[in-house]
Design an enzyme around this catalytic site. Structure first.
Site, PDB file in Angstrom:
ATOM      1  N   GLU A  82       0.834  -1.201   0.000  1.00 22.62           N
ATOM      2  CA  GLU A  82       0.000   0.000   0.000  1.00 22.62           C
ATOM      3  C   GLU A  82       0.869   1.252   0.000  1.00 22.62           C
ATOM      4  OE1 GLU A  82      -3.131  -0.081  -0.322  1.00 22.62           O
ATOM      5  OE2 GLU A  82      -3.664  -2.137   0.208  1.00 22.62           O
ATOM      6  N   ARG A 116     -17.118  -1.160   7.241  1.00 22.37           N
ATOM      7  CA  ARG A 116     -18.175  -1.847   6.476  1.00 22.37           C
ATOM      8  C   ARG A 116     -18.870  -2.861   7.375  1.00 22.37           C
ATOM      9  NH1 ARG A 116     -17.653  -6.660   4.154  1.00 22.37           N
ATOM     10  NH2 ARG A 116     -15.410  -6.615   4.506  1.00 22.37           N
ATOM     11  N   CYS A 176      -7.206  -2.154   8.609  1.00 24.32           N
ATOM     12  CA  CYS A 176      -5.886  -2.180   7.957  1.00 24.32           C
ATOM     13  C   CYS A 176      -5.395  -0.772   7.649  1.00 24.32           C
ATOM     14  CB  CYS A 176      -5.926  -3.031   6.691  1.00 24.32           C
ATOM     15  SG  CYS A 176      -6.045  -4.791   7.068  1.00 24.32           S
ATOM     16  N   HIS A 235      -1.468  -5.805   1.739  1.00 23.27           N
ATOM     17  CA  HIS A 235      -2.658  -6.663   1.752  1.00 23.27           C
ATOM     18  C   HIS A 235      -2.372  -7.944   0.975  1.00 23.27           C
ATOM     19  CE1 HIS A 235      -5.685  -3.397   2.911  1.00 23.27           C
ATOM     20  NE2 HIS A 235      -6.055  -4.449   3.627  1.00 23.27           N
TER      21      HIS A 235
HETATM   22  N1  PCA Z   1      -7.979  -7.025   6.845  1.00 21.52           N
HETATM   23  C1  PCA Z   1      -8.873  -5.954   7.234  1.00 21.52           C
HETATM   24  C2  PCA Z   1      -8.621  -5.750   8.699  1.00 21.52           C
HETATM   25  C3  PCA Z   1      -7.878  -6.949   9.173  1.00 21.52           C
HETATM   26  C4  PCA Z   1      -7.437  -7.617   7.951  1.00 21.52           C
HETATM   27  O1  PCA Z   1      -6.676  -8.597   7.884  1.00 21.52           O
HETATM   28  C5  PCA Z   1      -8.739  -4.700   6.362  1.00 21.52           C
HETATM   29  O2  PCA Z   1      -8.382  -4.808   5.186  1.00 21.52           O
HETATM   30  O3  PCA Z   1      -8.994  -3.606   6.843  1.00 21.52           O
END
Ligand code: PCA
Length: 215
Positions: A78, A88, A141, A165
């Site tokens: 990111e 959400r 996240c 991610h």
């Molecule tokens: N993904 C979520 C929060 C925890 C995770 O592993 C997100 O993309 O915000």
């Protein structure tokens, strides 16, 4: 060099989170850097406290937080974290913020210090899909990525940090037709390659490649 790597625990309807599963399986050393692994809760008002304590305890040079992005097909480093919480779904403490700033005295957004293009290229070179992303969303996240950047802004100016991610695991898409997934072994290989790029690009900026991005 020390790199703190965190992984979120399972949230929502999923019983596993590839993030913590992959983080647990990372080698203890990558390109000579010591890897410190910490599980963090998918809880808005708790995760930053855990990472903050781990930074104080371990004094890392880098922090890389890892989380699941269900529906993405690639490992996505990111670029940016925004000062905005908007859930959400509720987090693991039942909290679902709407349209809330994370810190009134923080920047609207922070860019990562990590070489995201070099990381994505290293993952691709390992044979695993990767793209730089320009949104970490507005859930936990993005929240942790923003919180660590805020800590850099206010408290740890020499620290460098970022977020990546990763897709669902195969066993998370059994009842989710047409949804991409990646094996745990590929997650581990890909994250290891991304961390190798962090070490190799230390002090050298980022790869000047045409990077593209996910929207
Ligand atoms: N993904 C979520 C929060 C925890 C995770 O592993 C997100 O993309 O915000």
């Amino acid at each position: 060099m020390k790199i703190l790597v965190t992984g979120f625990d399972p949230f929502g309807t999923d019983k596993v989170n590839p993030a913590i599963e992959a983080v647990k399986k990372l080698p203890d050393e990558i390109e000579g850097a010591q890897i410190i692994k910490v599980e963090i809760p998918t809880i808005f008002n708790k995760c930053a406290e855990v990472v903050h304590q781990a930074i104080l305890d371990n004094k890392p040079d880098y922090v890389l937080d890892i989380g699941q992005a269900g529906g993405r097909f690639a490992l996505t480093p990111e670029r940016v974290a925004i000062n905005f919480d908007d859930g959400r779904i509720a987090d693991n403490a039942g909290f679902q913020p709407r349209n809330q700033p994370i810190h009134e005295d923080g920047q609207n957004a922070y860019f990562t210090q990590l070489p995201v293009k070099a990381m994505a290229q290293a993952v691709i070179d390992a044979g695993i899909p990767s793209l730089v992303s320009t949104t970490a969303g507005t859930y936990v996240c993005n929240h942790i990525m923003y919180q660590v950047q805020y800590m850099i802004d206010k408290e740890f100016p020499d620290l460098k940090a970022g977020f990546m991610h990763i897709p669902f695991l195969p066993n998370q898409v059994l009842n989710r037709p047409d949804t991409p997934c990646l094996s745990l072994a590929d997650d581990v290989t890909g994250i290891t390659a991304a961390i190798s790029a962090i070490v190799k690009y230390d002090g050298k900026g980022d790869l000047a490649a045409i990077g593209g991005s996910l929207n």
